[in-house]
Scaffold this motif. Sequence first.
Motif, PDB file in Angstrom:
ATOM      1  N   GLY A  32      52.539  83.759  81.728  1.00 54.02           N
ATOM      2  CA  GLY A  32      53.788  84.173  80.952  1.00 54.02           C
ATOM      3  C   GLY A  32      54.760  83.204  80.728  1.00 54.02           C
ATOM      4  O   GLY A  32      56.006  83.576  80.535  1.00 54.02           O
ATOM      5  N   MET A  33      54.577  81.861  80.750  1.00 56.41           N
ATOM      6  CA  MET A  33      55.301  81.008  80.503  1.00 56.41           C
ATOM      7  C   MET A  33      55.115  79.719  79.250  1.00 56.41           C
ATOM      8  O   MET A  33      53.758  79.978  79.150  1.00 56.41           O
ATOM      9  CB  MET A  33      55.661  80.059  81.672  1.00 56.41           C
ATOM     10  CG  MET A  33      54.499  79.449  82.184  1.00 56.41           C
ATOM     11  SD  MET A  33      54.893  78.411  83.590  1.00 56.41           S
ATOM     12  CE  MET A  33      55.659  79.591  84.861  1.00 56.41           C
ATOM     13  N   PRO A  34      55.892  79.352  78.787  1.00 56.47           N
ATOM     14  CA  PRO A  34      55.594  78.294  77.524  1.00 56.47           C
ATOM     15  C   PRO A  34      54.771  76.993  78.354  1.00 56.47           C
ATOM     16  O   PRO A  34      55.028  76.719  79.418  1.00 56.47           O
ATOM     17  CB  PRO A  34      57.094  77.776  77.381  1.00 56.47           C
ATOM     18  CG  PRO A  34      58.055  78.667  77.730  1.00 56.47           C
ATOM     19  CD  PRO A  34      57.399  79.281  79.066  1.00 56.47           C
ATOM     20  N   TYR A  35      53.895  76.591  77.352  1.00 62.74           N
ATOM     21  CA  TYR A  35      52.953  75.413  77.595  1.00 62.74           C
ATOM     22  C   TYR A  35      53.783  74.241  77.972  1.00 62.74           C
ATOM     23  O   TYR A  35      53.513  73.735  78.660  1.00 62.74           O
ATOM     24  CB  TYR A  35      52.056  75.420  76.433  1.00 62.74           C
ATOM     25  CG  TYR A  35      51.241  74.020  76.563  1.00 62.74           C
ATOM     26  CD1 TYR A  35      50.327  73.848  77.571  1.00 62.74           C
ATOM     27  CD2 TYR A  35      51.380  73.014  75.777  1.00 62.74           C
ATOM     28  CE1 TYR A  35      49.744  72.493  77.781  1.00 62.74           C
ATOM     29  CE2 TYR A  35      50.794  71.733  76.010  1.00 62.74           C
ATOM     30  CZ  TYR A  35      50.117  71.681  76.986  1.00 62.74           C
ATOM     31  OH  TYR A  35      49.387  70.320  76.924  1.00 62.74           O
ATOM     32  N   LYS A  36      54.763  74.242  77.443  1.00 55.19           N
ATOM     33  CA  LYS A  36      55.716  73.033  77.436  1.00 55.19           C
ATOM     34  C   LYS A  36      56.262  72.850  79.080  1.00 55.19           C
ATOM     35  O   LYS A  36      56.459  71.771  79.495  1.00 55.19           O
ATOM     36  CB  LYS A  36      56.796  73.125  76.423  1.00 55.19           C
ATOM     37  CG  LYS A  36      57.625  71.895  76.562  1.00 55.19           C
ATOM     38  CD  LYS A  36      58.857  71.860  75.013  1.00 55.19           C
ATOM     39  CE  LYS A  36      59.202  70.844  74.871  1.00 55.19           C
ATOM     40  NZ  LYS A  36      60.211  71.061  73.859  1.00 55.19           N
ATOM     41  N   THR A  37      56.452  74.094  79.479  1.00 54.65           N
ATOM     42  CA  THR A  37      56.934  74.168  80.858  1.00 54.65           C
ATOM     43  C   THR A  37      55.864  73.715  81.975  1.00 54.65           C
ATOM     44  O   THR A  37      56.224  72.851  82.410  1.00 54.65           O
ATOM     45  CB  THR A  37      57.341  75.669  81.234  1.00 54.65           C
ATOM     46  OG1 THR A  37      58.182  76.059  80.254  1.00 54.65           O
ATOM     47  CG2 THR A  37      57.856  75.694  82.669  1.00 54.65           C
ATOM     48  N   LEU A  38      54.685  74.066  81.554  1.00 55.28           N
ATOM     49  CA  LEU A  38      53.443  73.521  82.590  1.00 55.28           C
ATOM     50  C   LEU A  38      53.428  72.121  82.146  1.00 55.28           C
ATOM     51  O   LEU A  38      53.178  71.267  83.204  1.00 55.28           O
ATOM     52  CB  LEU A  38      52.389  74.434  82.098  1.00 55.28           C
ATOM     53  CG  LEU A  38      52.397  76.051  82.909  1.00 55.28           C
ATOM     54  CD1 LEU A  38      50.740  76.549  82.595  1.00 55.28           C
ATOM     55  CD2 LEU A  38      52.260  75.573  84.359  1.00 55.28           C
ATOM     56  N   TYR A  39      53.346  71.735  80.985  1.00 55.40           N
ATOM     57  CA  TYR A  39      53.067  70.538  80.505  1.00 55.40           C
ATOM     58  C   TYR A  39      54.019  69.614  81.269  1.00 55.40           C
ATOM     59  O   TYR A  39      53.701  68.509  82.151  1.00 55.40           O
ATOM     60  CB  TYR A  39      53.000  70.301  79.139  1.00 55.40           C
ATOM     61  CG  TYR A  39      52.659  68.799  78.824  1.00 55.40           C
ATOM     62  CD1 TYR A  39      51.551  68.195  78.843  1.00 55.40           C
ATOM     63  CD2 TYR A  39      54.041  67.858  78.626  1.00 55.40           C
ATOM     64  CE1 TYR A  39      51.268  66.887  78.375  1.00 55.40           C
ATOM     65  CE2 TYR A  39      53.566  66.610  78.215  1.00 55.40           C
ATOM     66  CZ  TYR A  39      52.411  66.100  78.041  1.00 55.40           C
ATOM     67  OH  TYR A  39      51.946  64.750  77.628  1.00 55.40           O
ATOM     68  N   ARG A  40      55.390  70.002  81.166  1.00 53.61           N
ATOM     69  CA  ARG A  40      56.472  69.230  81.796  1.00 53.61           C
ATOM     70  C   ARG A  40      56.506  69.096  83.305  1.00 53.61           C
ATOM     71  O   ARG A  40      56.919  68.132  83.914  1.00 53.61           O
ATOM     72  CB  ARG A  40      57.862  69.462  81.395  1.00 53.61           C
ATOM     73  CG  ARG A  40      57.916  69.141  79.775  1.00 53.61           C
ATOM     74  CD  ARG A  40      59.334  69.784  79.224  1.00 53.61           C
ATOM     75  NE  ARG A  40      60.460  68.975  79.927  1.00 53.61           N
ATOM     76  CZ  ARG A  40      61.498  69.286  79.622  1.00 53.61           C
ATOM     77  NH1 ARG A  40      62.013  70.061  78.853  1.00 53.61           N
ATOM     78  NH2 ARG A  40      62.515  68.268  80.087  1.00 53.61           N
ATOM     79  N   HIS A  41      56.050  70.021  83.781  1.00 57.79           N
ATOM     80  CA  HIS A  41      55.959  70.027  85.658  1.00 57.79           C
ATOM     81  C   HIS A  41      54.578  69.221  86.206  1.00 57.79           C
ATOM     82  O   HIS A  41      54.955  68.983  87.035  1.00 57.79           O
ATOM     83  CB  HIS A  41      56.328  71.510  85.973  1.00 57.79           C
ATOM     84  CG  HIS A  41      57.754  71.982  85.485  1.00 57.79           C
ATOM     85  ND1 HIS A  41      58.923  71.126  85.743  1.00 57.79           N
ATOM     86  CD2 HIS A  41      58.035  73.223  85.435  1.00 57.79           C
ATOM     87  CE1 HIS A  41      59.706  71.965  85.699  1.00 57.79           C
ATOM     88  NE2 HIS A  41      59.435  73.195  85.101  1.00 57.79           N
ATOM     89  N   LEU A  42      53.644  69.659  85.417  1.00 61.35           N
ATOM     90  CA  LEU A  42      52.471  69.373  86.097  1.00 61.35           C
ATOM     91  C   LEU A  42      51.688  68.202  85.789  1.00 61.35           C
ATOM     92  O   LEU A  42      50.547  67.877  86.083  1.00 61.35           O
ATOM     93  CB  LEU A  42      51.596  70.725  86.124  1.00 61.35           C
ATOM     94  CG  LEU A  42      52.050  71.840  86.753  1.00 61.35           C
ATOM     95  CD1 LEU A  42      51.042  73.057  86.492  1.00 61.35           C
ATOM     96  CD2 LEU A  42      52.752  71.638  88.021  1.00 61.35           C
ATOM     97  N   THR A  43      52.163  67.647  84.389  1.00 57.85           N
ATOM     98  CA  THR A  43      51.179  66.477  84.186  1.00 57.85           C
ATOM     99  C   THR A  43      52.081  65.218  84.246  1.00 57.85           C
ATOM    100  O   THR A  43      53.217  65.096  84.516  1.00 57.85           O
ATOM    101  CB  THR A  43      51.093  66.527  82.594  1.00 57.85           C
ATOM    102  OG1 THR A  43      52.228  66.390  81.825  1.00 57.85           O
ATOM    103  CG2 THR A  43      50.177  67.800  82.191  1.00 57.85           C
ATOM    104  N   THR A  44      51.481  63.919  84.409  1.00 60.03           N
ATOM    105  CA  THR A  44      52.059  62.787  84.848  1.00 60.03           C
ATOM    106  C   THR A  44      52.935  62.125  83.608  1.00 60.03           C
ATOM    107  O   THR A  44      54.015  61.731  84.036  1.00 60.03           O
ATOM    108  CB  THR A  44      51.044  61.622  85.162  1.00 60.03           C
ATOM    109  OG1 THR A  44      49.955  61.623  84.060  1.00 60.03           O
ATOM    110  CG2 THR A  44      50.171  62.013  86.289  1.00 60.03           C
ATOM    111  N   THR A  45      52.553  62.488  82.434  1.00 62.87           N
ATOM    112  CA  THR A  45      53.439  62.207  81.352  1.00 62.87           C
ATOM    113  C   THR A  45      54.664  62.997  81.089  1.00 62.87           C
ATOM    114  O   THR A  45      55.781  62.466  80.929  1.00 62.87           O
ATOM    115  CB  THR A  45      52.733  62.113  80.003  1.00 62.87           C
ATOM    116  OG1 THR A  45      51.874  63.339  79.684  1.00 62.87           O
ATOM    117  CG2 THR A  45      51.578  61.092  79.917  1.00 62.87           C
TER     118      THR A  45
END
Length: 112
Positions: A32-45
């Motif tokens: 239930g969160m934006p994909y951008k949030t996961l991407y920003r927090h969990l990927t190296t880039t």
Amino acid sequence: MGNELADAIRTQLRLALLGHYGTLEIAAEALGMPYKTLYRHLTTTGKDRTARVSLDFVLDVANHLQAVAGIDFAEIHRRAQIRADVPALDDDQENYDLAARPRATDRGEDME
């Protein structure tokens, strides 16, 4: 040492989500969160844009993984320690740390 462990925790959270959901997009929807949030927090880039990840975020993701996949935060942390090559405290060290703390009666205070 702290950055290596934090990065390893991010990696383990990402791997656990990918293992359960297949993609971060599906995981984000399930959380239930934006994909951008996961991407920003969990990927190296994405990590470069958010140097610190809040404990609330980590615990939210870990609690979700506990509920849906049976992977608790202790397991994520253990895997991260192995990945980051950070030694875990053994039981004797943990017990010593607790025993070394002064108790209220040792400081002359009443416990009532």
